[in-house]
Design a protein around this motif. Structure first.
Motif, PDB file in Angstrom:
ATOM      1  N   ASP A 195       0.833  -1.199   0.000  1.00  0.00           N
ATOM      2  CA  ASP A 195       0.000   0.000   0.000  1.00  0.00           C
ATOM      3  C   ASP A 195       0.871   1.254   0.000  1.00  0.00           C
ATOM      4  O   ASP A 195       2.102   1.167  -0.094  1.00  0.00           O
ATOM      5  N   ASP A 231       5.020   2.048   0.207  1.00  0.00           N
ATOM      6  CA  ASP A 231       5.677   2.849  -0.815  1.00  0.00           C
ATOM      7  C   ASP A 231       6.507   3.958  -0.149  1.00  0.00           C
ATOM      8  O   ASP A 231       7.689   4.133  -0.457  1.00  0.00           O
ATOM      9  N   HIS A 274      -0.063  -4.730 -20.982  1.00  0.00           N
ATOM     10  CA  HIS A 274      -0.971  -4.479 -19.865  1.00  0.00           C
ATOM     11  C   HIS A 274      -1.115  -5.739 -19.026  1.00  0.00           C
ATOM     12  O   HIS A 274      -1.207  -6.849 -19.562  1.00  0.00           O
ATOM     13  N   THR A 334      -2.362  -7.218 -14.719  1.00  0.00           N
ATOM     14  CA  THR A 334      -2.885  -6.945 -13.384  1.00  0.00           C
ATOM     15  C   THR A 334      -1.997  -7.625 -12.348  1.00  0.00           C
ATOM     16  O   THR A 334      -1.279  -8.593 -12.651  1.00  0.00           O
ATOM     17  N   HIS A 335      -2.082  -7.101 -11.128  1.00  0.00           N
ATOM     18  CA  HIS A 335      -1.303  -7.606  -9.994  1.00  0.00           C
ATOM     19  C   HIS A 335      -2.284  -8.178  -8.970  1.00  0.00           C
ATOM     20  O   HIS A 335      -2.750  -7.437  -8.116  1.00  0.00           O
ATOM     21  N   GLY A 368      -0.566  -7.640  -5.809  1.00  0.00           N
ATOM     22  CA  GLY A 368       0.245  -6.433  -5.758  1.00  0.00           C
ATOM     23  C   GLY A 368       1.591  -6.636  -6.435  1.00  0.00           C
ATOM     24  O   GLY A 368       1.919  -7.729  -6.909  1.00  0.00           O
ATOM     25  N   ASP A 372       6.179   4.692 -15.132  1.00  0.00           N
ATOM     26  CA  ASP A 372       4.807   5.077 -14.773  1.00  0.00           C
ATOM     27  C   ASP A 372       4.781   6.457 -14.100  1.00  0.00           C
ATOM     28  O   ASP A 372       4.045   6.695 -13.148  1.00  0.00           O
ATOM     29  N   CYS A 425       2.461  -1.110  -6.048  1.00  0.00           N
ATOM     30  CA  CYS A 425       1.138  -1.237  -6.663  1.00  0.00           C
ATOM     31  C   CYS A 425       0.324  -2.191  -5.797  1.00  0.00           C
ATOM     32  O   CYS A 425       0.747  -3.323  -5.557  1.00  0.00           O
ATOM     33  N   PRO A 426      -0.847  -1.762  -5.321  1.00  0.00           N
ATOM     34  CA  PRO A 426      -1.632  -2.599  -4.413  1.00  0.00           C
ATOM     35  C   PRO A 426      -2.273  -3.792  -5.115  1.00  0.00           C
ATOM     36  O   PRO A 426      -2.373  -3.823  -6.346  1.00  0.00           O
ATOM     37  N   SER A 474      -4.420  -3.971  -8.667  1.00  0.00           N
ATOM     38  CA  SER A 474      -4.083  -2.867  -9.572  1.00  0.00           C
ATOM     39  C   SER A 474      -3.656  -3.416 -10.931  1.00  0.00           C
ATOM     40  O   SER A 474      -3.358  -4.597 -11.082  1.00  0.00           O
ATOM     41  N   ALA A 475      -3.649  -2.538 -11.928  1.00  0.00           N
ATOM     42  CA  ALA A 475      -3.290  -2.932 -13.289  1.00  0.00           C
ATOM     43  C   ALA A 475      -2.642  -1.754 -13.998  1.00  0.00           C
ATOM     44  O   ALA A 475      -2.883  -0.603 -13.633  1.00  0.00           O
ATOM     45  N   HIS A 476      -1.821  -2.048 -14.998  1.00  0.00           N
ATOM     46  CA  HIS A 476      -1.203  -0.987 -15.802  1.00  0.00           C
ATOM     47  C   HIS A 476      -0.505  -1.580 -17.021  1.00  0.00           C
ATOM     48  O   HIS A 476      -0.189  -2.761 -17.036  1.00  0.00           O
TER      49      HIS A 476
END
Length: 154
Positions: free
Chosen positions: A23, A27, A94, A96-97, A100, A115, A124-125, A128-130
């Protein structure tokens, strides 16, 4: 085995991460305690650069990104897997985690950002995705994935 130069400091670091939620607080803690300019950052960056130079790190390539899973989840790594990518001004696939992701951002040239983040850590919790994106130059990014879990978007 050349990977021990990276595994030992990661085992020490993941011991401090074990059981903590991924979280914003983690970080902030990572960047304060182990961020750019710290001994931990310098050690991990030097080990990653050595691995790339010796050819055992980022030894695969796809879509303009060099990458590789260095370690599968293991007890001494407290259940984390370790991947490293070498990216320059590019967006990756792309994904997802589910549990995390913890990223160590190590710019190589320019004002590389991952990013949108400069040298240091990005947590990244879970859920999350990116599309992982490096802008402004080239960077190595080390990924710690709980249980090695990552789901690429189809």
């Amino acid at each position: 085995m050349p990977q021990t130069v990276l595994r030992a400091p990661l085992a020490a670091l993941t011991a401090q991460l074990a059981g903590r939620p991924l979280d914003a607080a983690l970080d902030a803690w990572l960047n304060a305690e182990h961020g750019a300019g710290s001994a931990t950052f310098a050690t991990l960056q030097a080990a990653c650069q050595q691995g790339v130079a010796e050819g055992w790190l980022c030894n695969r390539e796809g879509g303009g990104i060099r990458y590789g899973r260095v370690f599968k989840p293991a007890d001494d790594l407290h259940g984390f897997s370790v991947d490293v990518v070498d990216m320059a001004d590019i967006a990756g696939p792309h994904h997802t985690h589910p549990l995390g992701e913890i990223d160590l951002i190590m710019p190589i040239d320019g004002d590389a950002r991952f990013d949108g983040r400069p040298a240091g850590w990005l947590v990244c919790p879970p859920g999350s995705a990116h599309p992982p994106t490096v802008t402004g130059g080239r960077a190595l990014v080390l990924y710690l994935l709980p249980e090695g879990r990552i789901d690429f978007t189809k």
